[in-house]
Design a protein around this motif. Structure first.
Motif, short mmCIF file in Angstrom:
data_model
loop_
_atom_site.label_atom_id
_atom_site.label_comp_id
_atom_site.label_asym_id
_atom_site.label_seq_id
_atom_site.Cartn_x
_atom_site.Cartn_y
_atom_site.Cartn_z
N UNK A 212 35.46 41.21 44.50
CA UNK A 212 36.80 41.72 44.77
C UNK A 212 37.75 41.48 43.61
N UNK A 213 37.65 40.31 43.02
CA UNK A 213 38.49 39.99 41.85
C UNK A 213 38.18 40.93 40.69
N UNK A 214 36.90 41.21 40.48
CA UNK A 214 36.51 42.14 39.41
C UNK A 214 37.08 43.52 39.69
N UNK A 215 36.93 43.99 40.93
CA UNK A 215 37.40 45.34 41.27
C UNK A 215 38.92 45.47 41.20
N UNK A 216 39.63 44.39 41.39
CA UNK A 216 41.10 44.43 41.27
C UNK A 216 41.56 44.19 39.83
N UNK A 217 40.62 43.89 38.94
CA UNK A 217 40.97 43.63 37.56
C UNK A 217 41.54 42.25 37.32
N UNK A 218 41.33 41.34 38.28
CA UNK A 218 41.84 39.98 38.16
C UNK A 218 40.83 39.01 37.55
N UNK A 219 39.61 39.48 37.33
CA UNK A 219 38.58 38.64 36.72
C UNK A 219 37.90 39.44 35.62
N UNK A 220 37.59 38.75 34.53
CA UNK A 220 36.90 39.36 33.41
C UNK A 220 35.45 38.90 33.46
N UNK A 221 34.53 39.81 33.83
CA UNK A 221 33.13 39.39 33.97
C UNK A 221 32.48 39.07 32.62
N UNK A 222 31.60 38.10 32.67
CA UNK A 222 30.82 37.75 31.48
C UNK A 222 29.72 38.78 31.27
#
Length: 73
Positions: A38-48
């Motif tokens: 969810x954080x990735x989809x909201x742009x709140x997390x930068x995946x490695x």
């Protein structure tokens, strides 16, 4: 931010929704936490790179193809 960074969340969401998966299902397939998806989809997390690889594999894509989709959108 670069276009890839800005577009990555939407591309992940589009691919997930096109398959009819919930965030929970994507998280399970990618061996990730649902809240992190969810954080990735909201742009709140930068995946490695490891996470990008897990997401790409869950969609049966190469990581390079997943990133290329971000450049095209």
């Amino acid at each position: 931010m670069s276009p890839i960074v800005n577009r990555f969340p939407g591309v992940v969401r589009q691919l997930r929704e096109a398959r009819g998966w919930s965030q929970e299902e994507l998280a399970e397939r990618a061996d990730l936490n649902r809240s992190y998806v969810g954080e990735i989809e909201r742009g709140n997390a930068m995946p490695s790179l490891v996470t990008i690889n897990k997401l790409a594999s869950s969609f049966d894509l190469l990581p390079s193809f997943l990133l290329a989709r971000c450049e095209q959108h």
